[in-house]
Design an enzyme around this catalytic site. Sequence first.
Site, PDB file in Angstrom:
ATOM      1  N   SER A  67       0.845  -1.185   0.000  1.00  0.00           N
ATOM      2  CA  SER A  67       0.000   0.000   0.000  1.00  0.00           C
ATOM      3  C   SER A  67       0.882   1.236   0.000  1.00  0.00           C
ATOM      4  CB  SER A  67      -0.878  -0.007   1.263  1.00  0.00           C
ATOM      5  OG  SER A  67      -1.468   1.256   1.482  1.00  0.00           O
ATOM      6  N   TYR A  73      -2.404  -0.086  10.591  1.00  0.00           N
ATOM      7  CA  TYR A  73      -2.342  -0.629   9.242  1.00  0.00           C
ATOM      8  C   TYR A  73      -1.012  -0.269   8.578  1.00  0.00           C
ATOM      9  CZ  TYR A  73      -3.473  -1.134   4.258  1.00  0.00           C
ATOM     10  OH  TYR A  73      -3.454  -1.476   2.939  1.00  0.00           O
TER      11      TYR A  73
END
Length: 239
Positions: free
Chosen positions: A141, A154
């Site tokens: 990501s 995250y």
Amino acid sequence: MTEQRTSDIPTDEKVAVVTGATGGMGVEIVANLAADHHVYALGRDQAKLDELAAAHGDAVTTVAVDLASELDALDSVLPALERVDVLVHAAAIANALSVDSARVEDWRAHMELNVYVPAELTRVLLPGLRKAEGTAIFINSGAGRGGFGGNVVYAATKHALYALADGLRKSEQDIRVSTVAPGPTDTAMLQGLNDNYNADHVIAPAEVARAIRAVVDAGPTTQLTEVQVRPRIELADRA
């Protein structure tokens, strides 16, 4: 854990394993790879697994499994695979949490699915990857390269996933290892993190699948170690 379909896969047929197969990216990744691989699609949503099986027929074997809960027994999740040509780690969770709001159980849950599962599943499938001289692909990501105060848990797991992928690549010379890192993508995960969501401003999941295809189809003397997939216009640059 249930398996929707079992069969004897020809030993010369390419095999792909995709986690998070029922997510927004996962469905597209399975569809793309099923064109020339037998795909083992792993996910938790039985209804969506049924849709994958119906859409792709004998090209896909669906496996209903909660990978985090099966972490200590992942070697029993899949049938014995003699070869694994492609392994795509797409399963992940993301909850908007800061250092102040996160609790130990939040850190554990994110680390288990986002880091421990890909590490352990890769270990289990390494013999098949080595035999096929296959490719292990870790979906990362934009959060894996930056600091995000409101999404720190995250982001921390994605930083760890980079280290996992790089370490695997340096230690396993018989396989190729790649990180594919999409920016904001049209998925339920992103919708849950963004109050001002506009699907027209983010990446279509099929484009992530095409990036993975580029990694898979790279020539035999090279490996695409990191692919950054960004929106045509960065969200921060939109008026």
